[in-house]
Design an enzyme around this catalytic site. Sequence first.
Site, mmCIF file in Angstrom:
data_model
loop_
_atom_site.group_PDB
_atom_site.id
_atom_site.type_symbol
_atom_site.label_atom_id
_atom_site.label_comp_id
_atom_site.label_asym_id
_atom_site.label_seq_id
_atom_site.Cartn_x
_atom_site.Cartn_y
_atom_site.Cartn_z
ATOM 1 N N HIS A 1 79.544 11.121 49.290
ATOM 2 C CA HIS A 1 78.522 12.115 50.003
ATOM 3 C C HIS A 1 77.260 11.524 50.446
ATOM 4 C CE1 HIS A 1 81.271 13.525 46.406
ATOM 5 N NE2 HIS A 1 81.587 14.218 47.269
ATOM 6 N N HIS B 1 72.676 8.132 52.898
ATOM 7 C CA HIS B 1 73.321 6.961 52.491
ATOM 8 C C HIS B 1 74.484 7.546 51.569
ATOM 9 C CE1 HIS B 1 70.519 8.208 49.351
ATOM 10 N NE2 HIS B 1 71.277 8.129 48.533
#
EC number: 3.1.4.-
Length: 282
Positions: free
Chosen positions: A132, A221
């Site tokens: 995610h 990220h």
Amino acid sequence: MEALIASYGDSSSDSESESQPPIDNRSPPATVLPPPPIDLLNPPNTLGTFDYLERNSGSRIRSFPHIEGNYALHVYIPVFIPSERKKELIQFLKKATSLVQGLHVVDIDVPLHMLLKDEEKMVQAALGREFHISLGRTVPIRVHQIDSVVAMLRQKLQFQKRYLIDFNKWEVFVNDDKTRTFLSIENTTGGLAEITEQIQAVNEVYKLHNLPEFYKDPRPHISIAWAVGDISQSLKRVVEGEMKRHINVGGLSMRSMFTCKFSNIVCKVGNKTYNICGSQGQ
């Protein structure tokens, strides 16, 4: 993701305590038999033993207290690592695991050192799952706020064009209260502008509901592994050494580690997920 949400707060309003069956002291202790082979316990394409470890992990730390009626809110872009890039990534993960103690697989909380002797299972456990990109902080919301938050997110984010997301840099992050360190892969090039705009839209919804906004300078990220406490200095030394090595040989840091297509934005509230949008156009 469950490990991330657990590190920032509740995943639901339910109590975490589990009742234990009473012990019958009247019966003599049973003979303890050796465990069956791992392959017998784990059906094909599953992580059965690891699922047990996840449920029995005792190292999770809350960043906000559990309050009845509160639900953890998390807004994110789902990401899957292409199969053809996993072998390169797992080589560094194996090296980091051998040099830095205490690393665990994100989401299932399995110690990575347990997987060093089985690369196939390490790839499956550490890289074969949904990751995610967070578009907002994981924060508690009240039940009466859920419908409003979801509706506003859909209104602001319903039309999103397709784009590619490039991940090209290993990085180390520490959560706000320094109870967790994360080994992550950062997006610094392709897709960064689009993700930044989506973060701004989520911030607007958070602000209208008096929720804390995202970091001022967001760094999109995905997190691959975690460790308890702040071990960022030792982990950064390993990351910097690896990136320098690849620069010297013209390898991984000279190009994208992997690329994926933006496909959707998801809002998770407690244990329920809401699709906010899907990609549109070419």
